[in-house]
Design a protein around this motif. Structure first.
Motif, PDB file in Angstrom:
ATOM      1  N   ALA A  26       0.893  -0.938  -0.316  1.00  0.00           N
ATOM      2  CA  ALA A  26       0.321   0.299   0.139  1.00  0.00           C
ATOM      3  C   ALA A  26       1.038   1.204   0.084  1.00  0.00           C
ATOM      4  N   GLY A  47      -7.040   5.161  -3.132  1.00  0.00           N
ATOM      5  CA  GLY A  47      -6.354   3.747  -2.554  1.00  0.00           C
ATOM      6  C   GLY A  47      -4.653   4.031  -2.924  1.00  0.00           C
ATOM      7  N   SER A  48      -4.553   5.064  -3.144  1.00  0.00           N
ATOM      8  CA  SER A  48      -3.213   5.595  -3.610  1.00  0.00           C
ATOM      9  C   SER A  48      -2.213   5.572  -2.255  1.00  0.00           C
ATOM     10  N   GLY A  49      -3.114   5.158  -0.921  1.00  0.00           N
ATOM     11  CA  GLY A  49      -1.998   5.122   0.166  1.00  0.00           C
ATOM     12  C   GLY A  49      -2.491   6.378   0.839  1.00  0.00           C
ATOM     13  N   LYS A  50      -2.817   7.248   0.278  1.00  0.00           N
ATOM     14  CA  LYS A  50      -2.750   8.189   1.596  1.00  0.00           C
ATOM     15  C   LYS A  50      -2.924   8.430   2.797  1.00  0.00           C
ATOM     16  N   SER A  51      -4.265   8.028   2.984  1.00  0.00           N
ATOM     17  CA  SER A  51      -4.376   7.811   4.707  1.00  0.00           C
ATOM     18  C   SER A  51      -3.203   6.687   5.336  1.00  0.00           C
ATOM     19  N   VAL A  52      -3.059   5.608   4.823  1.00  0.00           N
ATOM     20  CA  VAL A  52      -2.355   4.478   5.111  1.00  0.00           C
ATOM     21  C   VAL A  52      -0.748   5.100   5.657  1.00  0.00           C
TER      22      VAL A  52
END
Ligand code: ADP
Ligand code: MG
Length: 341
Positions: A26, A47-52
């Protein structure tokens, strides 16, 4: 003005999720930095990994299924990933705070907002209940909730979406943190309310000289508030730049696609451009540049070689707005052509 010292520096962060279908990468080597008083906008499709990335910084990642597979999160030079949970908890709220998209599920539905705001002072500062309630009203005034004194005993559901988001901002500000991460803070709101909440956040950020990481998928909201932008795609940063430059001359075809898909008031009737295709499945990220199947510029090399984050420079080694060299980067083999249109 001398540059402010770096507050937060994320270096080569890698986060993966172990699922039944396989390992989803991710976050795949994210590097970015924020200084005091600075706003970094992190942009990219869902889904690009910003929140993770944000969850890893805050120490609230779900582990398992998540796992930090590498990298550093330096907060004032200290690697947070090496701290014990108890130390991290002390930093959370007091030194860095997060604002989420959905206030209704982040606030406690069975506690009045006054009790929730007051609790910040009672728990972290040992303030007495009565005094904590006074501080809660002050905070509500601060985020311009009308008639704060009369509303301090109301419950979250009694407020409008915009007002609830203001209460979230108040919670985040309570202990005067140095860094705020706002994850799509206005996405759930009406457009006019979005602007008001965004303006408030930007104003408070300036006033308290906080670092702000503003996560959004909406390029339209960042132009006025961000100092610099990091664009993410499939868990990687594909472009970083001072905000004005990215609007004038994006150096990555993905950024260009995002810019071209902003609705513009002066171009009513024009068909809105949309980037064709979908972001990749993170279990099967395409070889080469992850964006290549959707890229209008893709050539053979794009399908085989992962582009590094090239330094984007005009002649003289200084970027257009006078920023220092190295501020602009693009993970496109053909950044030069992209820059020139
Ligand atoms: P966004 O850029 O929209 O904030 P996220 O950072 O939330 O994207 O998610 C990036 C990817 O990480 C998702 O597409 C998904 O594949 C994976 N992911 C996130 N959270 C989980 C989870 N709890 N379990 C499994 N995979 C997850
Ligand atoms: Mg998100």
């Amino acid at each position: 003005m001398p540059p402010s010292p770096v507050l937060l520096e994320v270096r080569d962060l890698q986060v993966e999720f172990h699922t039944r279908e396989g390992v989803a990468k991710a976050v795949n080597g994210v590097t970015y930095a924020v200084a005091a008083g600075e706003t970094l906008a992190v942009l990219g499709e869902s889904g690009s990994g910003k929140s993770v990335t944000a969850q890893a910084i805050m120490g609230i990642l779900d582990t398992p299924p998540g796992r930090i597979a590498g990298g550093e999160v330096l907060f004032r030079g200290q690697d947070l990933l090496k701290l014990k949970e108890e130390q991290r908890r002390r930093i959370r709220g007091a030194e860095m705070a997060m604002i989420f998209q959905d206030a209704l599920s982040s606030l406690n539905p069975v506690l009045t907002v006054g009790a929730q705001l007051g609790e910040m002072f009672e728990v972290h500062r040992g303030t007495g209940r009565k005094q904590a309630r006074v501080r809660a009203v002050e905070l509500m005034d601060r985020v311009r909730i009308p008639a704060a004194k009369d509303r301090v005993n109301d419950y979250p559901h009694q407020f409008s979406g915009g007002m609830r988001q203001r209460i979230m901002i108040a919670m985040a500000l309570a202990l005067e943190p140095d860094l705020i991460i706002a994850d799509e803070p206005t996405t759930a709101l009406d457009v006019t309310v979005q602007a008001q909440v965004m303006d408030l956040l930007a104003e408070l950020q300036r006033e308290f000289n906080m670092g702000l990481i503003l996560i959004t998928h909406d390029l339209g909201v960042v132009a006025d508030v961000a100092d610099k932008i990091a664009v993410m795609y499939a868990g990687r940063i594909v472009e970083t730049a001072p905000v004005h430059e990215i609007y004038k001359r994006p150096a990555h075809p993905y950024t260009r696609g995002l810019l071209d898909s902003i609705p513009r008031l002066d171009q009513k009737g024009h068909e809105l451009y949309a980037i064709k295709g979908l972001p990749p499945n993170l279990l099967h990220i395409p070889p080469g540049c992850a964006f290549n199947p959707r890229c209008p510029r893709a050539r053979d090399v794009c399908r085989t070689e992962v582009p590094p984050l090239y330094e984007v420079m005009d002649e003289g080694g200084v970027t257009e707005e006078g920023g220092a060299a190295g501020e602009r980067r693009s993970a496109c083999h053909f950044w030069k052509e992209t820059l020139d249109g």
